[in-house]
Design an enzyme around this catalytic site. Structure first.
Site, PDB file in Angstrom:
ATOM      1  N   CYS A  43     -34.792   4.062  -9.374  1.00 44.71           N
ATOM      2  CA  CYS A  43     -36.195   4.300  -9.669  1.00 44.71           C
ATOM      3  C   CYS A  43     -36.742   3.905 -11.117  1.00 44.71           C
ATOM      4  O   CYS A  43     -38.207   4.002 -11.499  1.00 44.71           O
ATOM      5  CB  CYS A  43     -36.775   5.565  -9.191  1.00 44.71           C
ATOM      6  SG  CYS A  43     -36.129   6.849  -9.867  1.00 44.71           S
ATOM      7  N   ASP A  45     -36.653   6.397 -13.382  1.00 42.99           N
ATOM      8  CA  ASP A  45     -37.114   7.635 -14.143  1.00 42.99           C
ATOM      9  C   ASP A  45     -36.032   7.937 -15.083  1.00 42.99           C
ATOM     10  O   ASP A  45     -34.851   8.177 -14.766  1.00 42.99           O
ATOM     11  CB  ASP A  45     -37.372   8.792 -13.093  1.00 42.99           C
ATOM     12  CG  ASP A  45     -38.550   8.413 -12.030  1.00 42.99           C
ATOM     13  OD1 ASP A  45     -39.405   7.551 -12.398  1.00 42.99           O
ATOM     14  OD2 ASP A  45     -38.396   9.077 -10.801  1.00 42.99           O
ATOM     15  N   CYS A  70     -42.623   8.261 -12.802  1.00 46.12           N
ATOM     16  CA  CYS A  70     -43.807   8.336 -11.945  1.00 46.12           C
ATOM     17  C   CYS A  70     -44.444   9.900 -12.234  1.00 46.12           C
ATOM     18  O   CYS A  70     -43.839  10.601 -13.072  1.00 46.12           O
ATOM     19  CB  CYS A  70     -43.380   8.306 -10.437  1.00 46.12           C
ATOM     20  SG  CYS A  70     -42.218   9.481  -9.997  1.00 46.12           S
ATOM     21  N   CYS A 113     -36.714  13.541  -8.369  1.00 47.41           N
ATOM     22  CA  CYS A 113     -37.211  13.779  -9.418  1.00 47.41           C
ATOM     23  C   CYS A 113     -36.916  15.385  -9.767  1.00 47.41           C
ATOM     24  O   CYS A 113     -36.642  15.558 -11.027  1.00 47.41           O
ATOM     25  CB  CYS A 113     -38.815  13.661  -9.502  1.00 47.41           C
ATOM     26  SG  CYS A 113     -39.573  11.871  -9.247  1.00 47.41           S
TER      27      CYS A 113
END
Length: 139
Positions: A43, A45, A70, A113
């Site tokens: 993703c 991150d 994000c 996350c």
């Protein structure tokens, strides 16, 4: 996918006043600073966590982070700033991704996350343990 109000508010707060939420870094040459960095290639991150630790007590005195990703990744970072300040490294090792995810009401698709946040904490504490071991060898 809807973000919780907690995620949205934290994200907006960080944008409005980054330093108040621990955005930044400590001097990497400071012997009392431990760093952990993790990323999720799937993703994009990336989280970098710096802990300023009292070498006598192992209490985390201050926390800084830089996160690229994000809103959920940034909100997770602000959450670990709050969770880590004032506790020992031993207590910090007990923080789990579920603690962060539940506190922020992360949607299931964004659980990665909070996993990154937990991994960053573990990496920073491993870095601290290595620094302590080196100090003990040199004394």
């Amino acid at each position: 996918m809807a973000y919780s109000d907690k995620v949205v508010n934290r994200f907006k707060d960080v944008l409005n006043d980054p330093k108040a939420h621990g955005v930044g870094r400590f001097d990497p040459n400071d012997p009392n600073v431990a760093t952990g960095m993790t990323g999720a290639p799937s993703c994009g991150d990336v989280m970098k966590l710096d802990l300023k630790i009292n070498p006598e007590t192992d209490v985390i005195e201050d926390v800084k982070f830089k996160t690229y990703g994000c809103g959920s990744a940034i909100a997770s970072s602000t959450m670990f700033v709050e969770m880590l300040k004032g506790i020992t490294t031993e207590e910090a090792q007990l923080i789990r991704d579920k603690d962060i995810a539940n506190a922020l009401e992360l949607p299931p698709i964004k659980i990665h996350c909070s996993v990154l946040a937990e991994e960053s904490i573990k990496e920073a504490i491993e870095n601290w343990d290595e620094k302590k071991a080196t100090r003990q060898l040199n004394s």
